[in-house]
Design a protein around this motif. Structure first.
Motif, short mmCIF file in Angstrom:
data_model
loop_
_atom_site.label_atom_id
_atom_site.label_comp_id
_atom_site.label_asym_id
_atom_site.label_seq_id
_atom_site.Cartn_x
_atom_site.Cartn_y
_atom_site.Cartn_z
N HIS A 71 0.84 -1.21 0.00
CA HIS A 71 0.00 0.00 0.00
C HIS A 71 0.87 1.26 0.00
O HIS A 71 0.59 2.20 -0.72
CB HIS A 71 -0.93 0.01 1.22
N ASP A 77 0.05 7.89 4.17
CA ASP A 77 -0.87 9.01 4.04
C ASP A 77 -2.24 8.58 4.58
O ASP A 77 -2.85 7.64 4.07
CB ASP A 77 -0.97 9.40 2.56
N ARG A 80 -5.26 8.44 2.11
CA ARG A 80 -5.11 7.33 1.16
C ARG A 80 -5.39 5.99 1.85
O ARG A 80 -6.00 5.10 1.26
CB ARG A 80 -3.69 7.35 0.57
N ASP A 83 -9.10 5.61 2.28
CA ASP A 83 -9.69 5.23 1.00
C ASP A 83 -9.53 3.74 0.75
O ASP A 83 -10.47 3.07 0.31
CB ASP A 83 -9.04 6.04 -0.13
#
Length: 87
Positions: A71, A77, A80, A83
């Motif tokens: 990832h 982050d 991110r 998400d």
């Protein structure tokens, strides 16, 4: 039905980037503690304890895997990661 998600943080002791990544990951995981649709497990592995991990990731730590897939590396982050957990 709940989705099981496994996060694996690979790093080593004394690595400031690893400490930063751990803080981000733990904060994001905490946001999902009451979300019954996702069960998130977090494992931490050290490249000092596993030669194969050291050979593969020594230059990229910290590394975050989501369900075994890369990832992020060096920096995690939060948006991110959120998400990825929503998918």
């Amino acid at each position: 039905m709940a989705r099981d998600i496994r996060l694996t943080l690979i790093g080593k002791p004394g690595c400031h980037l690893c400490d930063d990544a751990r803080e981000v990951v733990q904060a994001v995981v905490a946001e999902y503690e009451t979300d019954a649709s996702r069960r998130i497990a977090l494992d931490e592995l050290s490249i000092l304890d596993d030669e194969a991990l050291r050979d593969r990731y020594a230059e990229e730590i910290p590394v975050l895997l989501v369900d075994g897939e890369m990832h992020a590396y060096w920096r995690v982050d939060a948006p991110r990661l959120r998400d990825a957990l929503e998918r």
